[in-house]
Design a protein around this motif. Structure first.
Motif, PDB file in Angstrom:
ATOM      1  N   THR A 221      49.728  78.698  42.922  1.00 21.21           N
ATOM      2  CA  THR A 221      48.714  79.704  42.636  1.00 21.21           C
ATOM      3  C   THR A 221      48.295  79.601  41.178  1.00 21.21           C
ATOM      4  OG1 THR A 221      49.784  81.133  44.251  1.00 21.21           O
ATOM      5  CG2 THR A 221      48.176  82.179  42.776  1.00 21.21           C
ATOM      6  N   GLY A 222      46.985  79.440  40.981  1.00 17.46           N
ATOM      7  CA  GLY A 222      46.403  79.451  39.640  1.00 17.46           C
ATOM      8  C   GLY A 222      45.345  80.535  39.611  1.00 17.46           C
ATOM      9  N   GLN A 223      44.156  80.152  39.181  1.00 21.64           N
ATOM     10  CA  GLN A 223      43.077  81.150  39.186  1.00 21.64           C
ATOM     11  C   GLN A 223      41.738  80.484  39.455  1.00 21.64           C
ATOM     12  OE1 GLN A 223      42.176  83.302  35.492  1.00 21.64           O
ATOM     13  NE2 GLN A 223      42.210  85.168  36.727  1.00 21.64           N
ATOM     14  N   ASP A 224      40.986  81.031  40.442  1.00 21.88           N
ATOM     15  CA  ASP A 224      39.618  80.555  40.675  1.00 21.88           C
ATOM     16  C   ASP A 224      38.787  80.896  39.436  1.00 21.88           C
ATOM     17  OD1 ASP A 224      40.687  80.413  43.223  1.00 21.88           O
ATOM     18  OD2 ASP A 224      39.214  81.724  44.157  1.00 21.88           O
ATOM     19  N   ALA A 225      37.991  79.926  38.967  1.00 25.34           N
ATOM     20  CA  ALA A 225      37.109  80.230  37.837  1.00 25.34           C
ATOM     21  C   ALA A 225      35.947  79.249  37.847  1.00 25.34           C
ATOM     22  CB  ALA A 225      37.890  80.123  36.523  1.00 25.34           C
ATOM     23  N   HIS A 226      34.918  79.567  37.095  1.00 29.97           N
ATOM     24  CA  HIS A 226      33.703  78.752  37.062  1.00 29.97           C
ATOM     25  C   HIS A 226      33.993  77.391  36.415  1.00 29.97           C
ATOM     26  CE1 HIS A 226      29.636  77.424  36.366  1.00 29.97           C
ATOM     27  NE2 HIS A 226      29.152  78.512  36.979  1.00 29.97           N
ATOM     28  N   ALA A 227      33.602  76.332  37.108  1.00 26.66           N
ATOM     29  CA  ALA A 227      33.886  74.979  36.630  1.00 26.66           C
ATOM     30  C   ALA A 227      33.148  74.661  35.329  1.00 26.66           C
ATOM     31  CB  ALA A 227      33.514  73.955  37.707  1.00 26.66           C
ATOM     32  N   ARG A 235      42.021  77.504  31.582  1.00 23.87           N
ATOM     33  CA  ARG A 235      42.086  77.082  32.996  1.00 23.87           C
ATOM     34  C   ARG A 235      43.497  77.188  33.549  1.00 23.87           C
ATOM     35  NH1 ARG A 235      38.189  72.763  34.909  1.00 23.87           N
ATOM     36  NH2 ARG A 235      36.330  73.231  33.720  1.00 23.87           N
ATOM     37  N   ARG A 236      43.588  77.664  34.791  1.00 22.24           N
ATOM     38  CA  ARG A 236      44.844  77.572  35.544  1.00 22.24           C
ATOM     39  C   ARG A 236      44.479  76.912  36.883  1.00 22.24           C
ATOM     40  NH1 ARG A 236      47.803  82.233  36.777  1.00 22.24           N
ATOM     41  NH2 ARG A 236      46.073  83.664  36.460  1.00 22.24           N
ATOM     42  N   ASP A 237      44.419  75.591  36.805  1.00 21.81           N
ATOM     43  CA  ASP A 237      43.893  74.788  37.919  1.00 21.81           C
ATOM     44  C   ASP A 237      45.032  74.410  38.871  1.00 21.81           C
ATOM     45  OD1 ASP A 237      42.986  72.680  39.543  1.00 21.81           O
ATOM     46  OD2 ASP A 237      41.514  72.053  38.034  1.00 21.81           O
ATOM     47  N   ALA A 238      45.051  75.020  40.046  1.00 23.87           N
ATOM     48  CA  ALA A 238      46.145  74.791  40.995  1.00 23.87           C
ATOM     49  C   ALA A 238      46.154  73.354  41.521  1.00 23.87           C
ATOM     50  CB  ALA A 238      46.044  75.783  42.159  1.00 23.87           C
ATOM     51  N   LEU A 239      44.990  72.737  41.586  1.00 19.72           N
ATOM     52  CA  LEU A 239      44.945  71.357  42.102  1.00 19.72           C
ATOM     53  C   LEU A 239      45.493  70.369  41.075  1.00 19.72           C
ATOM     54  CD1 LEU A 239      44.233  69.496  44.427  1.00 19.72           C
ATOM     55  CD2 LEU A 239      41.875  69.438  43.603  1.00 19.72           C
ATOM     56  N   GLU A 270      41.873  75.760  47.935  1.00 20.39           N
ATOM     57  CA  GLU A 270      40.991  76.925  48.009  1.00 20.39           C
ATOM     58  C   GLU A 270      40.424  77.240  46.632  1.00 20.39           C
ATOM     59  OE1 GLU A 270      42.835  80.273  50.227  1.00 20.39           O
ATOM     60  OE2 GLU A 270      44.096  78.668  51.017  1.00 20.39           O
ATOM     61  N   PRO A 271      39.185  77.608  46.527  1.00 19.50           N
ATOM     62  CA  PRO A 271      38.234  77.755  47.651  1.00 19.50           C
ATOM     63  C   PRO A 271      37.585  76.452  48.097  1.00 19.50           C
ATOM     64  CG  PRO A 271      37.231  78.507  45.603  1.00 19.50           C
ATOM     65  CD  PRO A 271      38.633  78.108  45.254  1.00 19.50           C
ATOM     66  N   ASN A 272      37.957  75.325  47.542  1.00 20.33           N
ATOM     67  CA  ASN A 272      37.427  74.017  47.960  1.00 20.33           C
ATOM     68  C   ASN A 272      35.911  73.949  47.787  1.00 20.33           C
ATOM     69  OD1 ASN A 272      38.256  71.469  48.687  1.00 20.33           O
ATOM     70  ND2 ASN A 272      38.051  71.793  50.882  1.00 20.33           N
ATOM     71  N   SER A 273      35.495  74.269  46.591  1.00 19.83           N
ATOM     72  CA  SER A 273      34.065  74.287  46.278  1.00 19.83           C
ATOM     73  C   SER A 273      33.845  73.467  45.005  1.00 19.83           C
ATOM     74  CB  SER A 273      33.625  75.740  46.057  1.00 19.83           C
ATOM     75  OG  SER A 273      32.330  75.778  45.482  1.00 19.83           O
ATOM     76  N   ARG A 274      32.771  72.699  44.988  1.00 20.07           N
ATOM     77  CA  ARG A 274      32.510  71.755  43.906  1.00 20.07           C
ATOM     78  C   ARG A 274      32.554  72.384  42.511  1.00 20.07           C
ATOM     79  NH1 ARG A 274      29.148  66.838  43.231  1.00 20.07           N
ATOM     80  NH2 ARG A 274      29.486  66.586  45.441  1.00 20.07           N
ATOM     81  N   ASN A 275      32.033  73.590  42.370  1.00 20.56           N
ATOM     82  CA  ASN A 275      31.926  74.130  41.015  1.00 20.56           C
ATOM     83  C   ASN A 275      32.884  75.293  40.746  1.00 20.56           C
ATOM     84  OD1 ASN A 275      30.680  76.022  42.535  1.00 20.56           O
ATOM     85  ND2 ASN A 275      28.647  75.796  41.620  1.00 20.56           N
ATOM     86  N   VAL A 276      33.978  75.309  41.513  1.00 21.95           N
ATOM     87  CA  VAL A 276      35.006  76.329  41.279  1.00 21.95           C
ATOM     88  C   VAL A 276      36.338  75.645  40.985  1.00 21.95           C
ATOM     89  CG1 VAL A 276      36.227  78.332  42.208  1.00 21.95           C
ATOM     90  CG2 VAL A 276      33.854  77.905  42.877  1.00 21.95           C
ATOM     91  N   ILE A 277      37.002  76.053  39.897  1.00 27.05           N
ATOM     92  CA  ILE A 277      38.352  75.559  39.611  1.00 27.05           C
ATOM     93  C   ILE A 277      39.265  76.061  40.729  1.00 27.05           C
ATOM     94  CG2 ILE A 277      40.304  75.732  38.013  1.00 27.05           C
ATOM     95  CD1 ILE A 277      38.116  76.279  35.813  1.00 27.05           C
TER      96      ILE A 277
END
Ligand SMILES: [Zn+2]
Length: 413
Positions: A221-227, A235-239, A270-277
């Motif tokens: 678990t990290g945090q979703d944020a704007h890429a 950044r807390r990039d879970a990937l 998750e959220p598996n979106s191009r412009n979301v960390i």
């Protein structure tokens, strides 16, 4: 070389005939457990057994045992077999080889007029694959007491059909208890499902046991944020954290040399979106090794190593244990019989540890057991293109015959 020869052509014809039950357009087999197609294969197997004079029993989980009497009524039976069910897009040989080769062993004994000292029983285990009800080795595991039968009966497929109702629907909920009975030993011929024999130019694998395994479900678990707007230190990039762990798994595997296995085979971002960390990643972790101590050490050390690997990412890791099995060595005497039979055959053979689970692994908890592997083309299995050569099937069946007959005729003094 043995002068008691199985018939390789008859074996191959019999394999091709069995592969018609559930044949797919790409040349594979779709024979899911306890379906009408499985029933047709079972009925065919039963009819062939009965025509050979074998007495067929079915137990409460649908395992089938076809018995040929021995000369000495006080002796316990020597068991051998495998499974007739397949993956949804499976091949012709995974499982079927061991059962159909067992029929060829029985036919050859009949033709040669041989009565072994001990009785023989050819087994078709129910639901080895686990692809319909989600539990691999279900029939042999229930029989061996690894899974309580109530649990196995209650498993459901994707349509909500239970194992128990599926057994009733096809008429294979037998009267015998699904529990170990006194038996001497168990032998299983199976395709390797890996590339080791083929690479080594070996025609026979003398299987000495099965690997220890440890599996986890992992979540970071990290945090979703704007890429675009989030700078590096925020950044807390879970990937990115998951990538550290994937690299760690691979490194730990390689530290264990040729016998090491370590895999992250499933990953969900998750959220598996191009412009979301990525804020959340779920994935699998597994290690396998022939040495139980090596796997026990990984089971103990991996959680701390993984936490350390992602410390700089600001993410948190949860590891949920899924399973931890010790290695299952096969019986030294049974393995020696397989080795002697392979040597008599005069074809290249080598010792090998099974990388996959097999019915023999659970059966080995209850009696001496051993396995024989044959190579398969490019190591490919669980695939419609799974392929073996007729000469490989014949060699494996001959080793099965020799090992089973030697065991059944061995001196007990
Ligand atoms: Zn199999």
């Amino acid at each position: 070389m043995s002068n008691q020869r199985i018939d390789g052509v008859r074996l191959w014809d019999s394999l091709m005939a069995m592969a018609r039950h559930g044949a797919t357009q790409k040349g594979g087999v779709r024979r899911l457990t306890l379906t009408t197609i499985d029933k047709a294969a079972r009925d065919d197997f039963r009819a062939q057994c009965e025509s050979l004079g074998l007495a067929v029993r079915v137990d409460a989980i649908g395992n089938m045992f076809a018995r040929r009497e021995g000369r000495d009524p006080s002796r316990l039976p020597v068991l051998f077999g495998s499974h007739l069910d397949s993956q949804p897009s499976g091949g012709k040989f995974d499982g079927a080889l061991g059962v159909v080769a067992g029929l060829e062993v029985m036919r050859t004994l009949n033709d040669l007029g041989i009565t072994t000292e001990a009785p023989l029983e050819l087994v078709n285990w129910t639901d080895e694959e686990g692809s319909r009800f989600g539990l691999s080795l279900m029939g042999s595991g229930t029989w061996a007491g690894v899974y309580p039968i109530e649990r196995s009966y209650a498993l459901t497929d994707i349509e909500g059909v239970t194992v128990e109702s599926a057994l009733k629907d096809i008429g294979y909920q037998g009267a015998e208890p699904a529990a170990p009975f006194p038996a001497d030993s168990y032998f299983e011929l199976h395709i390797e499902q890996g590339p080791i024999l083929e690479r080594a130019g070996a025609r026979i694998g003398i299987v000495t046991g099965a690997q220890a395994q440890v599996w986890w479900d992992a979540r970071i678990t990290g945090q979703d944020a704007h890429a675009g707007t989030t700078p590096p230190d925020a950044r807390r990039d879970a990937l990115v954290a998951a990538a550290q762990i994937i690299t760690l798994v691979d490194r730990l595997m390689r530290e264990h040399g040729e016998d090491g296995r370590g895999t992250v085979g499933f990953l969900k971002v998750e959220p598996n979106s191009r412009n979301v960390i990525p804020g959340e990643v779920a994935f699998s972790v597994e290690f396998r090794h022939p040495d139980s101590a090596a796997i026990a050490a990984l089971a103990r050390d991996f959680p701390a190593l993984a936490a350390e690997a992602i410390a700089a990412t600001g993410c948190t890791l949860t590891l949920t244990p899924v399973l931890h099995y010790d290695a299952q060595p096969f019986d030294a005497e049974c393995v020696a019989l397989v080795e002697a039979a392979a040597r008599r055959l005069g074809q290249p053979a080598r010792r090998i540890v099974s990388g996959a689970g097999h019915d023999a692994v659970y059966v080995a908890r209850r009696m001496p057991a051993a396995m024989i592997f044959t190579p398969c083309k490019d190591g490919l299995s669980h695939n419609e293109a799974e392929s073996i050569e007729p000469e490989e099937a014949e060699a494996g069946c001959q080793v099965l015959f020799d090992a089973v007959v030697a065991r059944a005729n061995r001196s007990l003094v």
